[in-house]
Scaffold this motif. Sequence first.
Motif, mmCIF file in Angstrom:
data_model
loop_
_atom_site.group_PDB
_atom_site.id
_atom_site.type_symbol
_atom_site.label_atom_id
_atom_site.label_comp_id
_atom_site.label_asym_id
_atom_site.label_seq_id
_atom_site.Cartn_x
_atom_site.Cartn_y
_atom_site.Cartn_z
ATOM 1 N N LYS A 58 0.760 -1.328 0.023
ATOM 2 C CA LYS A 58 0.142 0.128 0.004
ATOM 3 C C LYS A 58 0.790 1.256 0.190
ATOM 4 N N LEU A 59 2.074 1.288 0.389
ATOM 5 C CA LEU A 59 3.006 2.200 0.573
ATOM 6 C C LEU A 59 4.185 2.422 -0.181
ATOM 7 N N GLN A 60 4.735 1.309 -0.412
ATOM 8 C CA GLN A 60 6.176 1.319 -1.247
ATOM 9 C C GLN A 60 5.996 0.835 -2.951
ATOM 10 N N HIS A 61 6.775 1.615 -3.540
ATOM 11 C CA HIS A 61 7.346 1.417 -4.977
ATOM 12 C C HIS A 61 8.100 0.127 -4.855
ATOM 13 N N ASP A 62 8.220 -0.846 -5.755
ATOM 14 C CA ASP A 62 9.331 -1.961 -5.709
ATOM 15 C C ASP A 62 9.910 -1.561 -7.136
ATOM 16 N N ASN A 63 11.488 -1.884 -7.214
ATOM 17 C CA ASN A 63 12.184 -1.584 -8.223
ATOM 18 C C ASN A 63 12.991 -2.808 -8.587
ATOM 19 N N PHE A 64 12.400 -3.850 -9.245
ATOM 20 C CA PHE A 64 12.914 -5.151 -9.589
ATOM 21 C C PHE A 64 13.800 -5.004 -10.737
ATOM 22 N N VAL A 65 15.068 -5.822 -10.545
ATOM 23 C CA VAL A 65 16.045 -6.108 -11.326
ATOM 24 C C VAL A 65 16.213 -7.632 -11.359
ATOM 25 N N CYS A 66 16.211 -8.400 -12.457
ATOM 26 C CA CYS A 66 16.783 -9.748 -12.212
ATOM 27 C C CYS A 66 18.367 -9.928 -12.618
ATOM 28 N N VAL A 67 19.321 -10.015 -11.745
ATOM 29 C CA VAL A 67 20.761 -9.945 -12.194
ATOM 30 C C VAL A 67 21.413 -11.194 -12.531
ATOM 31 N N ARG A 68 20.407 -12.428 -12.403
ATOM 32 C CA ARG A 68 21.138 -13.778 -12.822
ATOM 33 C C ARG A 68 19.893 -14.721 -12.925
ATOM 34 N N GLY A 69 20.070 -15.222 -14.283
ATOM 35 C CA GLY A 69 18.900 -16.184 -14.495
ATOM 36 C C GLY A 69 17.773 -15.422 -15.292
ATOM 37 N N MET A 70 16.812 -15.992 -15.534
ATOM 38 C CA MET A 70 15.618 -15.478 -16.208
ATOM 39 C C MET A 70 14.186 -15.620 -15.558
ATOM 40 N N ILE A 71 13.523 -14.409 -15.218
ATOM 41 C CA ILE A 71 12.209 -14.766 -14.467
ATOM 42 C C ILE A 71 10.989 -14.088 -15.558
ATOM 43 N N LYS A 72 9.884 -14.330 -15.293
ATOM 44 C CA LYS A 72 8.721 -13.779 -15.666
ATOM 45 C C LYS A 72 8.014 -13.066 -14.414
ATOM 46 N N LEU A 73 8.095 -11.675 -14.585
ATOM 47 C CA LEU A 73 7.338 -10.942 -13.629
ATOM 48 C C LEU A 73 5.946 -10.332 -14.341
ATOM 49 N N VAL A 74 4.908 -10.745 -13.345
ATOM 50 C CA VAL A 74 3.604 -10.334 -13.826
ATOM 51 C C VAL A 74 3.118 -9.516 -12.720
ATOM 52 N N LEU A 75 2.452 -8.366 -13.536
ATOM 53 C CA LEU A 75 1.571 -7.446 -12.819
ATOM 54 C C LEU A 75 0.243 -7.421 -13.069
ATOM 55 N N PHE A 76 -0.882 -7.145 -12.071
ATOM 56 C CA PHE A 76 -2.441 -7.270 -12.211
ATOM 57 C C PHE A 76 -2.841 -5.640 -11.461
ATOM 58 N N ASP A 77 -3.412 -4.794 -12.338
ATOM 59 C CA ASP A 77 -3.990 -3.872 -11.793
ATOM 60 C C ASP A 77 -5.501 -3.968 -11.537
ATOM 61 N N GLU A 78 -5.702 -3.823 -10.237
ATOM 62 C CA GLU A 78 -7.102 -4.069 -9.352
ATOM 63 C C GLU A 78 -7.333 -2.599 -8.660
ATOM 64 N N ARG A 79 -6.746 -1.769 -8.892
ATOM 65 C CA ARG A 79 -6.990 -0.451 -8.345
ATOM 66 C C ARG A 79 -8.294 0.156 -8.758
ATOM 67 N N ASP A 80 -9.131 0.512 -7.650
ATOM 68 C CA ASP A 80 -10.170 1.442 -8.151
ATOM 69 C C ASP A 80 -9.816 2.706 -8.603
ATOM 70 N N GLY A 81 -10.763 2.976 -9.723
ATOM 71 C CA GLY A 81 -10.483 4.318 -10.331
ATOM 72 C C GLY A 81 -9.196 4.453 -11.231
ATOM 73 N N SER A 82 -8.447 3.286 -11.335
ATOM 74 C CA SER A 82 -7.179 3.261 -12.348
ATOM 75 C C SER A 82 -7.670 3.209 -13.685
ATOM 76 N N PRO A 83 -7.066 3.991 -14.304
ATOM 77 C CA PRO A 83 -7.455 3.985 -15.959
ATOM 78 C C PRO A 83 -6.834 2.761 -16.606
ATOM 79 N N THR A 84 -6.134 1.651 -16.099
ATOM 80 C CA THR A 84 -5.742 0.765 -16.759
ATOM 81 C C THR A 84 -6.201 -0.614 -15.602
ATOM 82 N N ARG A 85 -7.177 -0.324 -14.841
ATOM 83 C CA ARG A 85 -7.879 -1.550 -14.072
ATOM 84 C C ARG A 85 -8.286 -2.632 -15.085
#
Length: 155
Positions: A58-85
Amino acid sequence: MAQKLIDGVRVKQLKVIPDERGRLMEMLRRDDEVFLEFGQTYLTTMYPGVTKAWHYHKLQHDNFVCVRGMIKLVLFDERDGSPTRGTVNEFFLGDHNAQLVVIPPNVWHGFKNIGETESLIVNIVTKPYDYQSPDEYRLPAHENHIPYDWARKDG
């Protein structure tokens, strides 16, 4: 085709500088356009095939970097009032795609190790972890209401 980014999500292509000794990769600088503030930095790892999902802050921003290997990072916007909900974003980060992804508060996120070795992920967060009152809200990775299937998509 480029995906429409969830409102508030930022992506920074990282520059890798190799030489005969190894390589250097800057991840986040305080003079970067995407920099907000510093809380703490931590490293998390995942073994091949492991999924760590879902959570949001609820308060923080994350800044993700994968420095070794390979990952699939997935985001989902469920915020009320968001233009990308309702929007889902997928990012493939790591050895073959050096990027930093900024995840705003209240956006569900998780990641899966899609490589053959342990993945190392650095997260530079905007708030230090509060052990007494953690800013972390969770759902199970596979049994939930988020419209995403972690299975590999062969196409």
